[in-house]
Write an enzyme that holds these catalytic residues in place. Structure first.
Site, PDB file in Angstrom:
ATOM      1  N   SER A 103     111.486  74.254  59.012  1.00  0.00           N
ATOM      2  CA  SER A 103     111.524  73.836  60.442  1.00  0.00           C
ATOM      3  C   SER A 103     112.760  74.361  61.060  1.00  0.00           C
ATOM      4  O   SER A 103     113.334  75.421  61.018  1.00  0.00           O
ATOM      5  CB  SER A 103     111.557  72.211  60.232  1.00  0.00           C
ATOM      6  OG  SER A 103     111.092  71.823  61.751  1.00  0.00           O
TER       7      SER A 103
ATOM      8  N   ASP B 143      99.904  72.047  61.783  1.00  0.00           N
ATOM      9  CA  ASP B 143     101.339  71.431  61.960  1.00  0.00           C
ATOM     10  C   ASP B 143     101.359  70.791  63.128  1.00  0.00           C
ATOM     11  O   ASP B 143     101.146  71.349  64.184  1.00  0.00           O
ATOM     12  CB  ASP B 143     102.411  72.561  61.838  1.00  0.00           C
ATOM     13  CG  ASP B 143     103.819  72.579  61.767  1.00  0.00           C
ATOM     14  OD1 ASP B 143     104.157  71.164  62.425  1.00  0.00           O
ATOM     15  OD2 ASP B 143     104.580  73.098  61.181  1.00  0.00           O
TER      16      ASP B 143
ATOM     17  N   HIS C   6     103.459  69.804  58.387  1.00  0.00           N
ATOM     18  CA  HIS C   6     104.498  70.316  58.721  1.00  0.00           C
ATOM     19  C   HIS C   6     105.710  70.390  57.544  1.00  0.00           C
ATOM     20  O   HIS C   6     106.170  71.171  57.181  1.00  0.00           O
ATOM     21  CB  HIS C   6     105.481  69.617  60.064  1.00  0.00           C
ATOM     22  CG  HIS C   6     106.706  70.410  60.466  1.00  0.00           C
ATOM     23  ND1 HIS C   6     106.764  71.447  60.807  1.00  0.00           N
ATOM     24  CD2 HIS C   6     107.859  69.903  60.180  1.00  0.00           C
ATOM     25  CE1 HIS C   6     108.248  71.862  60.976  1.00  0.00           C
ATOM     26  NE2 HIS C   6     108.965  70.742  60.649  1.00  0.00           N
TER      27      HIS C   6
END
Length: 256
Positions: A97, A203, A232
Site C-alpha cells: 500500500s 481491493d 487489500h
C-alpha cells in the site's frame, strides 16, 4: 523516533543475515510492521539481512500519527535503507500500500545506485486522489473533521486481522496524496530496474488501476501477479504464502 509505547506485535524488525543481500520491508498507511511479519521473517530465514521499520506515528496511537506527514515516513524509509546498505551490497525493497509508494519513491531516490536490484509492490498506491476527492477532504478539514472511518483490515480471510488504527487521519492522507504521490506518479518510466507487482482484483482501499498504472508506465521489466483470493492487506490474506514465495524467487533472480 522518540520512545513511545508500541502496540503489541507492532515493533520494528531487523535481522543480520549471512548473505550480502538485504531486503527493506515497508508497511502501509495507518498500519505497522505486523502486516508484513510473515514476509520479513521468511526473508530472514533465507539468510538475508532485513530492515523492517515502524514508520513514524504508526503502531502507537492515532494521535501520534496526526503529528506526522510524508516527510517523516519517507525519511524513516531512507534511514532504514542506509542501515541496510551498511551490511548488504545487493538490496530489494518491498512495500504494501503506502509502503509500495515508499518503495517506488526509494527507487526514484536511488536512480543509478548499483546496490538497488529490484522493487516489489503489493497493492501499492501509485496515483494521487482525484481533485474532487481532495476538495472533499479539504472541505471536511475546514469543517473541523480531522479523522474519517478506518481503512485497515481489508481482508477476505475471516480469521485474519490487521492491527491498524480505528480511524483515518485526513491531513496525513492529504500529505500522502500531495507530497508523496503527486510528485512521483508520472516518473515511473525512470525506473529501469526489475519490479514485481502484486495486485488484488478485489481491493477496497487502493483500486487495482494503481497497480496497472505502474505496470503500464514503468521503464524496466515488470512481473505482474494478479491476486484473486485476497483483499487489500494481501500480505496477511489467503495469498500471503504466494506473495512470499514469488518474492523470494524474485529476490534470488535479481539479487542472488
Amino acid at each position: 523516533m522518540s520512545d513511545v509505547e508500541v502496540m503489541d506485535g507492532c515493533a520494528p524488525f531487523a535481522h543480520v543475515g549471512q548473505e550480502r543481500i538485504g531486503v527493506l520491508v515497508l508497511h502501509g498507511f495507518t498500519g505497522n510492521p505486523s502486516s508484513m511479519t510473515h514476509q520479513a521473517h521468511a526473508f530472514a530465514a533465507e539468510g538475508y539481512h532485513v530492515e523492517q521499520p515502524r514508520l513514524p506515528g504508526h503502531g502507537t496511537t492515532l494521535a501520534d500519527m496526526r503529528t506526522t506527514d510524508w516527510s517523516d515516513w519517507s525519511g524513516e524509509a531512507a534511514t532504514a535503507y542506509e542501515r541496510l546498505a551498511e551490511r548488504a551490497d545487493r538490496i530489494v525493497v518491498i512495500g504494501l500500500s503506502m509502503g509500495g509508494t515508499l518503495t517506488l519513491w526509494t527507487g526514484l531516490q536511488r536512480l543509478g545506485d548499483d546496490r538497488l536490484k529490484g522493487l516489489i509492490c503489493v497493492n501499492a498506491a501509485t496515483m494521487p486522489q482525484g481533485s474532487e476527492v481532495v476538495e472533499m477532504i479539504e472541505g471536511l478539514l475546514d469543517d473541523g473533521v480531522e479523522v474519517s472511518p478506518a481503512i485497515g483490515s481489508d481482508l477476505a480471510d475471516p480469521d485474519a486481522v490487521e492491527i491498524a488504527y480505528d480511524g483515518t487521519p485526513l491531513r496525513q492522507l492529504l500529505s500522502l496524496t500531495n507530497d508523496g504521490l503527486t510528485p512521483i506518479t508520472g516518473r515511473f518510466g525512470e525506473l529501469e530496474i526489475p519490479i514485481l507487482v502484486f495486485s488484488s482484483t478485489d481491493d477496497h482501499v487502493v483500486p487495482a488501476e494503481n497497480s496497472e498504472h505502474l505496470r503500464d508506465t514503468a521503464g524496466g521489466d515488470v512481473e505482474f501477479v494478479t491476486l484473486t483470493r485476497s483483499f487489500h492487506v494481501a500480505t496477511q490474506d489467503y495469498d500471503r504464502d504466494l506473495i512470499t514465495e514469488r518474492s523470494l524467487a524474485f529476490i534470488r533472480r535479481v539479487a542472488g
